[in-house]
Design a protein around this motif. Structure first.
Motif, PDB file in Angstrom:
ATOM      1  N   LEU A  19       0.829  -1.202   0.000  1.00  0.00           N
ATOM      2  CA  LEU A  19       0.000   0.000   0.000  1.00  0.00           C
ATOM      3  C   LEU A  19       0.867   1.257   0.000  1.00  0.00           C
ATOM      4  O   LEU A  19       1.745   1.421   0.851  1.00  0.00           O
ATOM      5  CB  LEU A  19      -0.916   0.000   1.223  1.00  0.00           C
ATOM      6  N   GLN A  20       0.584   2.153  -0.983  1.00  0.00           N
ATOM      7  CA  GLN A  20       1.338   3.399  -1.123  1.00  0.00           C
ATOM      8  C   GLN A  20       0.511   4.623  -0.738  1.00  0.00           C
ATOM      9  O   GLN A  20       1.044   5.595  -0.211  1.00  0.00           O
ATOM     10  CB  GLN A  20       1.827   3.553  -2.569  1.00  0.00           C
ATOM     11  N   GLN A  21      -0.787   4.568  -1.015  1.00  0.00           N
ATOM     12  CA  GLN A  21      -1.666   5.688  -0.693  1.00  0.00           C
ATOM     13  C   GLN A  21      -2.937   5.150  -0.041  1.00  0.00           C
ATOM     14  O   GLN A  21      -3.575   4.249  -0.578  1.00  0.00           O
ATOM     15  CB  GLN A  21      -2.054   6.474  -1.951  1.00  0.00           C
ATOM     16  N   LEU A  22      -3.277   5.708   1.122  1.00  0.00           N
ATOM     17  CA  LEU A  22      -4.535   5.397   1.789  1.00  0.00           C
ATOM     18  C   LEU A  22      -5.279   6.718   1.959  1.00  0.00           C
ATOM     19  O   LEU A  22      -4.980   7.505   2.849  1.00  0.00           O
ATOM     20  CB  LEU A  22      -4.286   4.731   3.138  1.00  0.00           C
ATOM     21  N   ILE A  23      -6.243   6.971   1.068  1.00  0.00           N
ATOM     22  CA  ILE A  23      -6.958   8.240   1.033  1.00  0.00           C
ATOM     23  C   ILE A  23      -8.387   7.986   1.495  1.00  0.00           C
ATOM     24  O   ILE A  23      -9.129   7.243   0.851  1.00  0.00           O
ATOM     25  CB  ILE A  23      -6.950   8.849  -0.388  1.00  0.00           C
ATOM     26  N   LEU A  24      -8.764   8.614   2.608  1.00  0.00           N
ATOM     27  CA  LEU A  24     -10.025   8.293   3.263  1.00  0.00           C
ATOM     28  C   LEU A  24     -11.068   9.401   3.119  1.00  0.00           C
ATOM     29  O   LEU A  24     -11.912   9.593   3.975  1.00  0.00           O
ATOM     30  CB  LEU A  24      -9.772   7.965   4.735  1.00  0.00           C
TER      31      LEU A  24
END
Length: 822
Positions: free
Chosen positions: A633-638
């Motif tokens: 995982l590189q980006q976790l955009i919530l």
């Protein structure tokens, strides 16, 4: 397209450990051999670049390679999927499925041999076409352009000054009643350019209290149009998408009541559209205006009794001015090229879009008579054809470096007049593997350079800007989009299903690699009339709110097994996902709207997931133990939600870490999250956004001490709080060198906070949003590297920014401030 496929396949095969395939009866060796063949094919494609248009046999040869590349991609990714499936089975399961597995591997080996035979046949014919096999490296000229940012071109409009001045007068003078003013012209003639120039004009900004720009397009949605206008005249309103038309009409009337407003409705196609929205605009008898751009004179006359402004084609003098400006950008025009330039312009027939695209293409190439003579010949070939304009525009596409072609064709996915998020677009490119390493640049920086290169060639238009001056959004012209859709379909790269009520009737059992659906998402997924097994990306731009069924999910994980990208947009609401979604082993990008509290467990078993966008307005919970399973995982955009992490960091960390995670937004910084950060949850994080309240006292000290690579920090406050706790315990010596951007939103204000912010040694961008304050005072020596100060909706005292170079206050900070946004 085949070039990017071959690059991805060669990288996949090169990363395989041969010993992992000892049980595969030689398949591993065949795969390694195929890797060499693919790299050789890639060199061939690079050296045949541009020759397809000159020689039909070369074009046929390249098409054969594309077919082989597609087949090889399917075989290899299916093989890897089956290997991963076997690894997940129990011992009993392996025994049970052993014979079938062996048969599958044998089939793969036979198909690989067949592909290699096809490749050998292609190579045997290459000598006929005079194509030499070189090293196949990146185009040196293109690589050099990527090492610098896009050259800024003077944005002063060429041509139509008379029309613009007339329109400006009509908008600011005349009748006090509400007036509708229209601009009419064919595609590519400059309607939107003129309207945008007026919209951004300082006289217009000062004359009208409220301003709104909305792109309508041929397939409009009345509720969406009104919602977009409300978002412009009254930003930060939530829940508009759930309201009916009557309530939207009431709300818009309230926001515009007693205000002098101007609304631009760009690209209107139907009279019915105006009939549906005109009652939403109150006539305040104060000189408000509505501007409509359209290709259809009947639409303009239907909306207003005032005669429309019909745009003309450019004169030869205007055409030359526009051409020269876009080719040489202020540099002298070589005399030996002037005659060729005039002949090329003559064939553009005074259409501004054709002139700009051809000029931008020539600007990116060698300025030689040979290149310009070939361009003149290419342009002349298409004169007299039914789609002459589109064919002329296509020359720019065919002359793109191979690295840019798949990136450009991805624009075929987006709806007409869609304002695209650059962050989302680049995330899609990355997930698809289109972006190749270049020097010391990060892949994100290379992707931004790719986008700059497309803008430089006038195939893409820049939109709104970020606080740091980078692009936040972008868009493409309607004619360029038509070209993009045509080429994407011809390459079998992507199908855009938009103007149809029955998708299966158009797809007709084809095998598109990607599918973009603008309506009837569920029906398209469930369709039996076409082949989903080769699908790599599925994107939905559905506008009608809906929930998906278990049948929908089953169809995905049983037949769309090779998906890399699944983007379900924001209209399709997700409550849960079946565990079997983990069968999408290749999935790297997932975006959906979550209408539940907990992130579905199934997501944590998508072990190759790199980018996860979770949209939604509700608070969400994430299990730390499960999150740690997503090692890639590189980006976790919530999205807009407030997410809490739960679990015991001390027992889980640092045994396992999210070393690849670069961006994390938006998270609640409670004790669990603080402890996780301190114990090394994401040591390489570069971008962090936290959303907090007074219920939890916290400071930045632990974050700053643990996140050594943090470059961007955003802090949003849900309620009033004591600002002193932000920097509690932080000393000046502990301030990080790499942190260059800070955003504070919805907070009270104390001078101590501003004083501490001014001490960050390399802070370049400071953004203050919705801040209550009594006054801002910059102390001596503060903000030594500040480049951009963005002030949005500040409430309180007076803001004074001293710039030594302009005001002579050498004792104050902000010595490098270039941009101030208010």
């Amino acid at each position: 397209m085949a070039d990017s496929i071959l690059t991805n396949l060669a990288q996949q095969l090169g990363a395989l450990a041969l010993e992992e395939y000892k049980v595969s009866k030689g398949v591993g060796d065949d795969l390694k051999s195929l890797e060499k063949e693919l790299r050789f094919m890639k060199k061939f494609l690079r050296n045949s670049e541009g020759k397809q248009q000159d020689h039909e046999l070369v074009e046929e040869l390249v098409n054969q390679i594309k077919e082989v590349a597609f087949e090889a991609e399917d075989i290899i990714e299916t093989f890897l999927l089956n290997v991963e499936t076997q690894r997940g089975r129990t011992t009993f399961g392996r025994v049970l499925h052993g014979p079938g597995y062996a048969m599958m591997l044998h089939g793969v080996a036979k198909r690989i041999d067949a592909i290699k035979a096809d490749i050998s046949g292609i190579y045997a014919n290459k000598e006929k076409y005079g194509i030499e096999i070189g090293e196949g490296s990146m185009n040196p000229h293109f690589e050099a352009t990527l090492q610098r940012r896009r050259k800024e071109v003077d944005e002063e409009m060429v041509g139509f000054e008379d029309v613009t001045n007339t329109l400006l007068k009509q908008l600011t003078e005349g009748s006090i009643g509400l007036e509708i003013i229209s601009i009419v012209g064919m595609g590519g003639l400059g309607k939107t350019t003129i309207a945008k120039t007026l919209f951004n004009n300082r006289i217009i900004k000062d004359h009208f209290k409220s301003h709104a720009w909305v792109s309508v397009s041929e397939e409009y949605n009345t509720s969406q149009v009104i919602t977009d206008i409300l978002n412009r005249v009254a930003p930060n309103m939530n829940g508009l998408e759930d309201l009916g038309n009557d309530k939207l009409k009431e709300m818009l009337g309230d926001r515009l009541k007693d205000k002098k407003y101007i609304v631009f409705l760009d690209d209107v196609w139907q009279q019915s559209m105006w009939d549906e929205v005109k009652a939403y605009f109150p006539n305040n008898r104060n000189g408000s205006r509505i501007v409509i751009t359209t290709r259809i004179a009947q639409v303009a006359r239907h909306a207003s009794h005032r005669e429309p402004h019909f745009l003309r084609f450019f004169t030869p003098e205007e055409s030359w001015e526009l051409f020269e400006k876009n080719v040489f950008r202020g540099d002298p025009f070589p005399p030996n090229l002037k005659s060729l330039g005039m002949n090329i312009l003559e064939r553009c027939k005074g259409l501004p879009l054709s002139i700009v695209v051809i000029a931008s293409m020539l600007a990116s190439q060698e300025k030689s008579e040979r290149i310009w003579e070939r361009t003149l010949q290419d342009v002349s070939v298409h004169l007299g054809k039914d789609e002459a304009c589109l064919e002329i525009l296509a020359l720019s596409y065919h002359n793109l470096p191979v690295e840019l072609k798949p990136c450009f064709l991805y624009f075929a996915a987006f709806p007409e007049d869609h304002e695209m998020s650059v962050r989302r677009l680049i995330a899609l490119w990355l997930a698809e593997g289109f972006i190749q390493p270049l020097g010391e640049l990060t892949l994100e920086e290379v992707a931004e350079s790719y986008l700059d290169a497309l803008i430089d060639r006038s195939l893409v238009q820049g939109g709104t800007l970020r606080a740091d001056g980078g692009l936040k959004t972008c868009r493409i012209h309607d004619l360029i989009r038509d070209l993009c859709i045509r080429e994407a379909k011809g390459e079998n790269f992507m199908w855009a299903a938009s103007k149809i009520s029955n998708p299966s009737s158009v797809l007709n059992k084809s095998k598109p690699r990607r599918l973009s659906v603008h309506r009837h998402t569920t029906r398209t997924i469930l369709s039996k009339e076409w082949e989903p097994s080769s699908m790599r990306a599925f994107l939905s731009f559905e506008s009608q709110n809906t929930y998906v069924s278990s049948t929908f999910w089953k169809k995905l994980y049983t037949e769309y097994k090779l998906l890399r990208v699944l983007d379900l947009g924001v209209a399709i609401k997700i409550e849960t996902m079946p565990d079997n979604i983990s069968r999408l082993f290749n999935l790297r990008y997932l975006r959906f709207f979550l209408d539940d509290l907990n992130i579905p467990y199934a997501i944590y078993y998508l072990r190759n997931l790199q980018i996860l966008f979770v949209e939604g307005n509700a608070s969400h919970n994430i299990s730390m133990g499960l999150l740690l399973e997503l090692q890639k995982l590189q980006q976790l955009i919530l999205g807009n939600s407030i997410t809490r992490l739960y679990g015991n960091p001390t027992t889980m960390l640092p045994k396992k870490q999210l070393n690849s995670l670069r961006a994390l937004t938006s998270i609640y910084p409670d004790s669990v999250f603080e402890c996780a950060i301190m114990n090394g949850l994401c040591p390489n994080l570069r971008k962090l956004s936290v959303c907090c309240s007074k219920d939890h006292e916290w400071s930045l000290k632990n974050f700053l001490a643990s996140l050594h690579h943090l470059q961007s920090l955003k802090i949003s406050f849900l309620d009033a709080f004591h600002n002193k706790i932000i920097f509690k315990g932080v000393s000046e010596a502990e301030l990080p060198l790499c942190l260059t951007k800070i955003t504070l939103k919805l907070s009270g204000w104390l001078e101590d906070v501003l004083h501490m912010l001014g001490k960050f040694p390399n802070l370049r961008i400071l953004k203050l949003v919705d801040v209550n304050y009594s006054g801002l005072t910059i102390r001596e020596g503060s903000f030594p590297r500040l480049h951009t100060l963005h002030l949005d909706n500040l409430r309180g005292g007076k803001v004074t920014v001293h710039r030594p170079s302009l005001h002579g206050h050498a004792e104050l900070g902000c010595t490098q401030l270039h941009h101030l946004f208010c």
